[in-house]
Design an enzyme around this catalytic site. Structure first.
Site, PDB file in Angstrom:
ATOM      1  N   LEU A  49     -19.500  20.799  20.140  1.00 16.94           N
ATOM      2  CA  LEU A  49     -19.261  19.307  20.151  1.00 16.94           C
ATOM      3  C   LEU A  49     -18.714  18.945  18.732  1.00 16.94           C
ATOM      4  CD1 LEU A  49     -22.402  17.983  22.136  1.00 16.94           C
ATOM      5  CD2 LEU A  49     -20.058  17.973  22.726  1.00 16.94           C
ATOM      6  N   ASP A  50     -17.917  18.229  18.620  1.00 15.34           N
ATOM      7  CA  ASP A  50     -17.225  17.705  17.554  1.00 15.34           C
ATOM      8  C   ASP A  50     -18.466  16.946  16.769  1.00 15.34           C
ATOM      9  OD1 ASP A  50     -14.892  18.575  18.216  1.00 15.34           O
ATOM     10  OD2 ASP A  50     -14.273  16.556  19.115  1.00 15.34           O
ATOM     11  N   PRO A  51     -18.437  16.757  15.400  1.00 12.49           N
ATOM     12  CA  PRO A  51     -19.361  16.153  14.661  1.00 12.49           C
ATOM     13  C   PRO A  51     -19.757  14.692  15.256  1.00 12.49           C
ATOM     14  CG  PRO A  51     -18.227  17.451  13.144  1.00 12.49           C
ATOM     15  CD  PRO A  51     -17.482  17.566  14.622  1.00 12.49           C
ATOM     16  N   ALA A  53     -19.419  13.805  17.959  1.00  6.73           N
ATOM     17  CA  ALA A  53     -20.121  13.436  19.320  1.00  6.73           C
ATOM     18  C   ALA A  53     -21.578  14.033  19.423  1.00  6.73           C
ATOM     19  CB  ALA A  53     -19.274  14.702  20.330  1.00  6.73           C
ATOM     20  N   ARG A 184     -10.550  14.333  23.707  1.00  9.53           N
ATOM     21  CA  ARG A 184      -9.720  13.532  22.482  1.00  9.53           C
ATOM     22  C   ARG A 184      -8.137  13.484  23.147  1.00  9.53           C
ATOM     23  NH1 ARG A 184     -10.259  16.534  17.281  1.00  9.53           N
ATOM     24  NH2 ARG A 184     -11.218  18.159  18.477  1.00  9.53           N
TER      25      ARG A 184
END
Length: 311
Positions: A49-51, A53, A184
């Site tokens: 997961l992206d930072p 998120a 995204r």
């Protein structure tokens, strides 16, 4: 005089923790925090997961790391807030602003018309700031060095895409999708379709197969449990079997289970062909297998630590 180096008393821990990943922390850093609290020898997560998120990040320890790829390939669901009118280089709020455009007057009916084009099998171009590798190196490293990054389009599958809220300059969406789908990119492409551009402002993963109604634990909760010692973390730990819940299951008797654990193929009369099944003995997962023409072939075997290694 050299001082002896302190070593962490790592131990065997088998199981899964459903972490509610906090904002601003990378998936790997979140994993390592929990791994150190557990004193687990081996750990992995089921897809970054992206930072930016938050939300469900299944963490696998010990033998459960052998099924991380299985869970990575499952369907997932997200809720996201798309900020309209601003395009960033990373397609999220952490990126540099590239362009700002006026946001047209929008209504739910118009947005629904555009959403239809993004349901089903679609082509999308992954963000240049992503962990996707090219030439053995993550794209985000190339992008940070200022290198030109050419990312080819890839097929993705979106099962559900719904408008939850239309606000002043933003949309809130719910997305159910297959593995490898970039929210995204989806938001950026939707912004282009609406004529104003967009980026992800908020992103939360709400479930990932087979955990459709997950009981998630925050880092604060896990740290509080660990204060009395890593054994108290058993409360937050799911058994390896929970990660296999989405597979058909084959229960073996004592004799067949012993043969399976020796890597032998087994004749399974009346069993339909299957690419992947969970193999159990007395309710305990022994491994995974495929079935073809009535023969069960072991593809993965598990070695269990007693009581998830927390004894």
């Amino acid at each position: 005089m050299n001082r002896p180096r302190c070593t962490v008393p790592w131990r065997s821990v088998d199981g899964i923790i459903l972490l509610d990943k906090p904002l601003g922390l990378s998936s790997n850093k979140a994993l390592q925090r929990v791994r150190h609290l557990l004193l687990a020898e081996k750990g992995g997560h089921t897809g970054s997961l992206d930072p930016l998120a938050t939300g469900l990040l299944p963490l696998c320890f010990g033998e459960a790391t052998k099924i991380a790829g299985l869970m990575l390939a499952g369907h997932k669901a997200y809720e996201t807030t798309a900020r309209l009118g601003t395009i960033t280089d990373s397609a999220d709020a952490d990126g540099q602003v590239l362009e700002q455009r006026p946001v047209p007057q929008l209504d739910a009916e118009q947005i629904e018309r555009e959403l239809r084009a993004f349901r089903g099998r679609i082509l999308q171009r992954p963000p240049i700031y992503s962990a996707l590798k090219q030439g053995g190196e993550p794209l985000y490293l190339k992008a940070r060095r200022g290198e030109a990054v050419d990312v080819p389009e890839r097929e993705a599958e979106v099962f559900q895409l719904d408008l939850l809220e239309l606000g002043d300059g933003f949309l809130r969406l719910r997305i159910e999708c297959g593995s490898g789908t970039y929210v995204r990119s989806l938001v950026a492409d939707l912004g282009e379709a609406l004529g104003c551009g967009a980026h992800v402002e908020v992103l939360r993963r709400v479930w990932a197969e087979p955990f459709r109604k997950p009981r998630m634990w925050t880092l604060d909760q896990i740290e509080a449990l660990s204060e009395a010692g890593p054994n108290d973390l058993r409360v937050a730990m799911l058994p390896l079997e929970a990660g296999l819940a989405g597979l058909p299951a084959i229960e073996l008797d004592d004799t067949l289970a012993m043969r399976f654990n020796q890597g032998q193929r087994l004749r399974m009369t009346g069993q339909a062909d299957a690419d992947q099944v969970a193999v159990l003995h007395a309710g305990k997962a022994q491994g995974m297998a495929s079935i073809e023409h009535g023969m069960l072939r072991p593809t993965r075997r598990f070695l269990h630590a007693t009581d998830f290694g927390l004894g």
